[in-house]
Structures are given as structure tokens and as C-alpha cells.
Design an enzyme around this catalytic site. Structure first.
Site, short mmCIF file in Angstrom:
data_model
loop_
_atom_site.label_atom_id
_atom_site.label_comp_id
_atom_site.label_asym_id
_atom_site.label_seq_id
_atom_site.Cartn_x
_atom_site.Cartn_y
_atom_site.Cartn_z
CD GLU A 194 16.40 63.03 -3.20
OE1 GLU A 194 15.69 63.62 -4.02
OE2 GLU A 194 15.95 62.42 -2.21
CD GLU A 316 16.43 64.15 1.82
OE1 GLU A 316 15.31 63.93 1.32
OE2 GLU A 316 17.26 64.94 1.35
O1 AHR Z 1 12.73 66.27 2.21
C1 AHR Z 1 12.12 66.78 1.08
C2 AHR Z 1 12.87 66.43 -0.21
O2 AHR Z 1 12.84 65.06 -0.40
C3 AHR Z 1 14.33 66.78 -0.23
O3 AHR Z 1 14.56 68.09 -0.58
C4 AHR Z 1 14.84 65.85 -1.30
O4 AHR Z 1 16.19 65.51 -1.10
C5 AHR Z 1 13.92 64.66 -1.21
O5 AHR Z 1 13.46 64.27 -2.45
#
Ligand code: AHR
Length: 512
Positions: A194, A316
Site C-alpha cells: 500500500e 488482500e
Molecule cells: O489487513 C489489514 C490491513 O489492511 C493491512 O495491514 C493493510 O495492508 C490494509 O490496509
């Protein structure tokens, strides 16, 4: 003889149920082959966050909780049963604050840091590079290390890769002195996480240059391949994908996509277990957006990479609700219901549909965090409905996708509207056909007639996951409220597959 009577009865009861239910039509093009469904689509994500690592995976060798070299045995076994193909670690946002050097060497001497991103708790660094890579080996799973690009230097990242993969040199000698002579396998390295947010608040244009720079210095020994994964867009940030592919695409082999299923707003995401039908429908509609989001990012990637060399890695994804009352807001601990199971199965069908470009996905997260497979509390462990979905879809790993066309009735609730049934089909490595269904309608069974072109199966069996309520879930005291059962609602009739999908259910069939 008995089998024939049973089959006749099964067909009769499927017919009886079918007459009373709304109907859907499916065409399964078993005479055609789509792209491979990479096993990496069933990947996991384990971050230093809450009890995601400490307590959830790692309890230490001296713990009263039964363990193998510090890893809890119950969790190891559950993950082995799931055939986890790849695990992403150590973050998430934690990754861009992590200094790998603090997590190697004698455990007692490792510095204790503050996990500033997640709860401000102490991070003992007990679980570091050796502990992660040994864990991956114990599970026979691939390792995906998410590197620090936000606050670490290119040299640190390059040396981390050398420490892990090199057979010779001072870093290899240090690794051997720390207990590991042979290099590990490291199939994937993430170039930050991110970068548009917690990884450095970069603009896409700057992130593309940074990605080129960090990528340049990652070198592996002759014959060792590492796939470099760029930090990708969030949700519908198509500009990010455009710029990264255009300006840095030659410097990576995969790009991430993060899309979380959020029902309300970030401030009020709603409870994981207490929700009404309108909220249920909103969640499912939100998760179905994944289809269009992947399609648009893929179209941009096709422009710069028509050969599909670069993987889209949804590294994710999953539901994100308010934390359970009374728990640390920084630990992201949430329960997991039948609703989460439907979310998981819908996404698996979407990933299968886009398997030509989506080559990896990592649900957030594996243990005790967000949409987890497994919840633990001290010595207790419970498998969530999401775990069971991953288990049911195991035949999809490294299978060949088969094109499907679905005509489904609609499920509507207030402003939310969506097809009630979603489906995917694959041919597994042994040549057997499997079909995965989700019926999101919480009140109506749906009768599906599936035409099979190019296949003449004689029998069908399968498993179903459903429960009394959409918010049914497993607890440490009642761990089997939501669990798969043998499915009797499918039959082969005149060469077609007839299925009656119960309300709010996931069904995975095996056709022979
Ligand atoms: O999964 C939780 C968080 O969500 C992670 O650390 C981040 O990459 C995302 O914003």
C-alpha cells in the site's frame, strides 16, 4: 441394487424440491478449457497484527499449548488439511515498518519494538525470518515476503533476499550460524505494501519510480527465480494500475490489488454477527463488486501486457467489520459467520472467472484477524465458516477452469440487488469435473438445471455449507454450528445436472 434404489430416491426428491423452487439455468462448457486456476488463488495472509502471529500461530517452545518447535499443533494441522498454497508475511502495513535484521539471531537478544501501526503493543521480534520460513516449510507452502519499501532502504531489501536465498557469502554464513545452512525457497517478494497509504503515502508516479529502483537491486543466485510483486491499487484506483504498468511494468512480475468488503463506512462498518437482512444483502452486493474491479484493472494490464506475463495478485481481500466488543480496536478481531462463508465462495467464483489474469489471492487474514480461517483463544481453536469454504474448494487448486454461463433469478432486498446464484466449474488434475455454487437468497431454494456440453457424468456427489441463520457462527463452546455436510440435492437426469440449492448456501459438486 441398493445404490440404484438410493439414486432413484435422490432423483425423485430433487425433482420434488425443484418443482417448488425458482429456477436458474447454467451451461457448463466442459468441451472447452479456460486458464489454469492457480492454487495460489487460495493463498493466505499473516501479519504481525493482534493475535495473527503471537498466540495464533506461534506460542513458543515452552508453551503449555502443544506445539512443534513453537508453532501450535492444532493450527498446523488445520492449515495442513487446507493445503495452504502460499502465505504472505509480515504485513500489511507492518511490512513497511519492519526491519528484518531485528528478527534474526538468538531470540533473547532481539530488540523489542513497538508495533506502532497495530495497537501500539510491544513486538518482541520472536517470530522473524527463520520462524516464518520454517513455518512455510512445515506446511509445505510457498513463502511470499512483503518487503519494506516505505521506510527501509534498497540495500536492506536486497540483503534480506540474499540472506534467504544465497548459498555463499557472509550473509549465508550468518544464516548458517543462526541455524539454517541451506538457502530457503523464496518464490515471491513484495515491493512494499500500500505505497499509496501506510507504505509511504506516495503518488502513483513516484511509487512507479521507487518500484523500479527497489526492484533493480533484488538479485538471486543463478537458477533461482523470484517473482517480484509491486504494491498495487486499492479498489477502483485505476490510475494507479495505469501508471505502474506503464512506467514500471517491466520491473515486476505481479501487481497487488486490495479490495475489502465493507458494508457501512470505515467509521461504522457494522457488526460481524449482529445484522439484519438489509445489511446482509449490502455485504454481498459489496463483495460482488470485486468482479467489475478485477475486470477493469485487467483491461488496463492487457493494454501494457497482452501476453499476461504480469500476475494480478489480489493479495488482500475479505470482510472487514467492527472489532468484537471489548477487544483492542487495533487487533481487528472479528467473528466469522455464514455470511462470511458466502463472501468467500462468491470471491472464489470471481477469481476462477478471471483466472487468466488473477494468479494469486491472499485472504485477510489467516488466524484471528479480519476474515480469518481460524480463531484461537489460549489453548482453544475453532474453524470458521470461511475455513470450511476453502476446504470445500480444494479440488480447484491448479485445476483447469471451464467456461460457464448462468441465468439466475434475482435476489433483492431494499436497494441491494444481485443474481441469486453464482457458479464456477473446473476440471481437476485427475480430469474430474467440479462445480461450485453459491445461493445468496436467504429465503428461497433455487433449482438449477445445468446443461453439460462435452461431458456425460454418471453420478454426482458433493458437500453443502449452510446454517439456520445468516449470522450462525462457530464459537469455542459450540465449534460445529456451521460445518459442511454431504449434499443430497443433486442428480444427473437425461444427461443434465439438476441441483436444488438450499437458501444461503455454498455447494461444491464432484461429477464422475
Ligand atoms: O489487513 C489489514 C490491513 O489492511 C493491512 O495491514 C493493510 O495492508 C490494509 O490496509
Amino acid at each position: 441394487m441398493h445404490t440404484r434404489i438410493f439414486l432413484t430416491l435422490a432423483v425423485a426428491s430433487v425433482q420434488a424440491l425443484a418443482w417448488q423452487s425458482p429456477s436458474a439455468d447454467l451451461t457448463i462448457r466442459a468441451d472447452q478449457s479456460g486458464p489454469q486456476v492457480n492454487r495460489q488463488l487460495f493463498g493466505q495472509f499473516a501479519e504481525h497484527l493482534g493475535a495473527g502471529i503471537y498466540g495464533g500461530i506461534w506460542v513458543g517452545e515452552d508453551s503449555k499449548i502443544p506445539n512443534t518447535r513453537g508453532y501450535r499443533n492444532d493450527v498446523l494441522q488445520a492449515l495442513r488439511d487446507l493445503k495452504v498454497p502460499v502465505i504472505r508475511w509480515p504485513g500489511g502495513c507492518f511490512a513497511d515498518e519492519y526491519n528484518w535484521r531485528e528478527g534474526v539471531g538468538p531470540r533473547a537478544k532481539r530488540p523489542v519494538k513497538i508495533n506502532t501501526h497495530w495497537g501500539g503493543v510491544t513486538e518482541p521480534n520472536t517470530f522473524g525470518t527463520h520462524e516464518f520460513l520454517d513455518f512455510a516449510e512445515l506446511l509445505d507452502t510457498e513463502a511470499y515476503i512483503s518487503g519494506n519499501v516505505g521506510s527501509g532502504s534498497p540495500r536492506e531489501l536486497a540483503e534480506w533476499v540474499e540472506y534467504v536465498t544465497s548459498p555463499a557469502g557472509s550473509l549465508a554464513a550468518e544464516r548458517a550460524a543462526n541455524g539454517r545452512k541451506d538457502p530457503w525457497k523464496l518464490p515471491y517478494i513484495g515491493l512494499g505494501n500500500e505505497l499509496w497509504g501506510c507504505g509511504g503515502n506516495m503518488r502513483a508516479e513516484y511509487a512507479a519510480d521507487v518500484t523500479r529502483r527497489y526492484s533493480t537491486f533484488i538479485k538471486t543466485p543463478a537458477g533461482v527465480r523470484i517473482r517480484k510483486a509491486a504494491s498495487g491499487p486499492s479498489d477502483e484506483d485505476y490510475h494507479w494500475t495505469e501508471v505502474m504498468m506503464r512506467d514500471a511494468g517491466r520491473h515486476f512480475n505481479a501487481i497487488g490489488l486490495h479490495y475489502y468488503t465493507i458494508t457501512g463506512t470505515w467509521a461504522r462498518k457494522g457488526s460481524a454477527t449482529v445484522f439484519d437482512e438489509a445489511e446482509y444483502a449490502k455485504t454481498l452486493q459489496a463483495t460482488l463488486r470485486m468482479d467489475g474491479i478485477i475486470a477493469r484493472h485487467s483491461a488496463i494490464m492487457d493494454k501494457y501486457d497482452p501476453e499476461k506475463r504480469v500476475w494480478l495478485a489480489v493479495d488482500e481481500w475479505g470482510t472487514w467489520f467492527d472489532v468484537e466488543p471489548g477487544t483492542n480496536p487495533g487487533f481487528l478481531f472479528q467473528q466469522n459467520t455464514l455470511r462470511d462463508a458466502l463472501v468467500a465462495a462468491l470471491n472464489i467464483n470471481i477469481f476462477t472467472k478471471h483466472a487468466g489474469r488473477v494468479k494469486m489471492a491472499n485472504i485477510a487474514q489467516m488466524v484471528n484477524v479480519l476474515q480469518a480461517m481460524i480463531l484461537t483463544k489460549d489453548e482453544k481453536m475453532v474453524l470458521t465458516p470461511t475455513y470450511h469454504v476453502f476446504h470445500m474448494f480444494k479440488p480447484y487448486q491448479d485445476a483447469t477452469s471451464i467456461p460457464v454461463e448462468m441465468q439466475s433469478p434475482w435476489y433483492n432486498k431494499d436497494a441491494s440487488t444481485m443474481p441469486a446464484v453464482s457458479a464456477s466449474a473446473i476440471r481437476d488434475k485427475d480430469g474430474r469435473l467440479h462445480v461450485g455454487f453459491v445461493n445468496v437468497d436467504p429465503g428461497r431454494a433455487i433449482a438449477v438445471t445445468a446443461k453439460l456440453s462435452g461431458a456425460t457424468p454418471a453420478s454426482v456427489s458433493g458437500r453443502v455449507l449452510t446454517a439456520p441463520q445468516t449470522n450462525s457462527h462457530n464459537t469455542f463452546d459450540q465449534p460445529t454450528v456451521v460445518k459442511p455436510a454431504a449434499f443430497a440435492g443433486a442428480a444427473i437426469e437425461s444427461g443434465a445436472l439438476k441441483v436444488v440449492l438450499p437458501p444461503k448456501s455454498v455447494v461444491v459438486l464432484d461429477l464422475q
